[in-house]
Design an enzyme around this catalytic site. Structure first.
Site, PDB file in Angstrom:
ATOM      1  N   ASP A 228     -54.318 -39.635   1.965  1.00 59.35           N
ATOM      2  CA  ASP A 228     -53.780 -39.240   3.264  1.00 59.35           C
ATOM      3  C   ASP A 228     -54.605 -38.083   3.774  1.00 59.35           C
ATOM      4  O   ASP A 228     -55.068 -37.241   3.006  1.00 59.35           O
ATOM      5  CB  ASP A 228     -52.284 -38.900   3.197  1.00 59.35           C
ATOM      6  CG  ASP A 228     -51.946 -37.745   2.292  1.00 59.35           C
ATOM      7  OD1 ASP A 228     -51.809 -36.607   2.781  1.00 59.35           O
ATOM      8  OD2 ASP A 228     -51.809 -37.974   1.071  1.00 59.35           O
TER       9      ASP A 228
ATOM     10  N   GLU B 251     -39.826 -32.307   5.196  1.00 57.37           N
ATOM     11  CA  GLU B 251     -39.953 -31.331   4.118  1.00 57.37           C
ATOM     12  C   GLU B 251     -39.718 -29.934   4.669  1.00 57.37           C
ATOM     13  O   GLU B 251     -39.680 -29.721   5.884  1.00 57.37           O
ATOM     14  CB  GLU B 251     -41.343 -31.418   3.481  1.00 57.37           C
ATOM     15  CG  GLU B 251     -42.498 -31.250   4.475  1.00 57.37           C
ATOM     16  CD  GLU B 251     -43.852 -31.460   3.822  1.00 57.37           C
ATOM     17  OE1 GLU B 251     -44.184 -30.674   2.903  1.00 57.37           O
ATOM     18  OE2 GLU B 251     -44.580 -32.401   4.215  1.00 57.37           O
TER      19      GLU B 251
END
Length: 345
Positions: A144, A231
């Protein structure tokens, strides 16, 4: 006298006849066109030509082309198709349709139209000993990325083992990663399966964030499902800590809107602390992408089924000058192809 006069009269008649043959009534017949022909002159079939001068010229040109460029009848123009010129390759501007070659397969394609799966050759600046549960035992690896990786050589990165890539697209309701569009296109050109992710901002409405993501991320066949990244972020300007119920509500609004637009159920990315506070036991019918860089996900997320595991944030690879996040898909190569094939969009 009578005998001498006869010859004189006779002679006078001959003289008059000779003058009439040169200058008399036969002059009108002399102006009529001759019926004689020669090998260099063809008689017209009628007084007017059968075609205009331009049509005759075109016909003559066609005859010349037949003799000089083609051993037979000149094919009809519809049997040709314009061809785009390729840089560095001299080709004619036209060629017969029946000689056109089929389109070249995608980079690294495997038989049956499946993408070739490359074995991973990544290194890690901070390697972890995962023991028997090492991510290296998984068959399908990926990465990623975001702006922080800078310019990426996507072809080289794929050959190093990046069979899939999640690319940072947006966060909040007004920020677009400046490298997203370039990374999105170049990863596709390299034959990498890629999806886009959104970093969720807790001080903005879920609807606004979904609209912003949809505005910037194309809906493309073959793309991986969109990702919502949830998150805690100590560096964020938003310091809110919402209740578990409010977190779940906002996530649901965002994911529902994306699923309606893209036709794919979004993937949820999260980290251990946020998961423990908000997501344990929730969204059981959604695919999860779990961060766990010090232990296997089964230790950090007990009982949670997952599809992707982010096992390192300090990966090293040819094709990228900066450290890169490393991930694996849970399953075999066959499982990977089946899973990708089931993500309709």
């Amino acid at each position: 006298m009578r005998l001498s006069a006869v010859p004189a009269i006779f002679l006078l008649g001959l003289a008059l006849a000779g003058c009439g043959g040169r200058f008399g009534g036969d002059d009108t017949q002399a102006k009529r066109p001759s019926r004689e022909t020669t090998s260099s002159v063809a008689r017209a079939a009628s007084a007017m030509p059968a075609a205009s001068i331009g049509e005759v010229a075109a016909a003559q040109d066609s005859e010349q082309q037949t003799e000089l460029a083609w051993a037979g009848q000149v094919p009809d123009q519809q049997a040709f198709e314009a061809v785009t010129r390729t840089a560095g390759m001299a080709i004619p501007s036209q060629r017969p349709l029946q000689t056109l070659a089929p389109a070249a397969p995608a980079i690294g394609s495997a038989p049956g139209g499946r993408s070739k799966v490359y074995g991973q050759r990544f290194r890690d600046a901070k390697p972890i000993n995962f023991g028997k549960t090492s991510p290296r035992n998984h068959a399908v690896h990926g990465v990623d990325v975001s702006r922080w990786q800078g310019e990426i050589d996507w072809v080289t990165l794929r050959q190093q083992g990046a069979n899939f890539a999640f690319i940072k697209a947006t966060d909040g309701g007004d920020h677009l990663d400046p490298m997203f569009r370039k990374n999105w296109q170049r990863a596709k050109d390299a034959g990498i399966k890629r999806g886009a992710y959104h970093f969720f901002y807790w001080c903005r409405t879920a609807g606004e964030q979904a609209d912003w993501f949809i505005r910037n991320v194309p809906k493309e066949p073959g793309a991986l499902p969109p990702v919502i990244d949830v998150e805690y972020n100590a560096e964020s300007s938003c310091k809110k800590r919402l209740s578990r119920a409010k977190v779940l509500e906002k996530m649901q609004v965002f994911m529902d809107k994306l699923e309606r637009h893209y036709g794919q159920r979004p993937i949820i990315y999260t980290a251990p602390d946020f998961y423990a506070d908000n997501l344990s036991g929730e969204f059981l019918d959604y695919p999860f992408w779990l961060r766990s860089v010090a232990a296997h996900p089964s230790k950090r997320y007990p009982g949670r089924k997952w599809v992707f595991w982010q096992y390192s944030g300090s990966g090293l690879s040819h094709g990228v000058s900066e450290k890169i996040d490393l991930n694996v898909f849970r399953g075999s190569v066959e499982d990977w192809h089946n899973w990708v094939g089931g993500q309709s969009s």
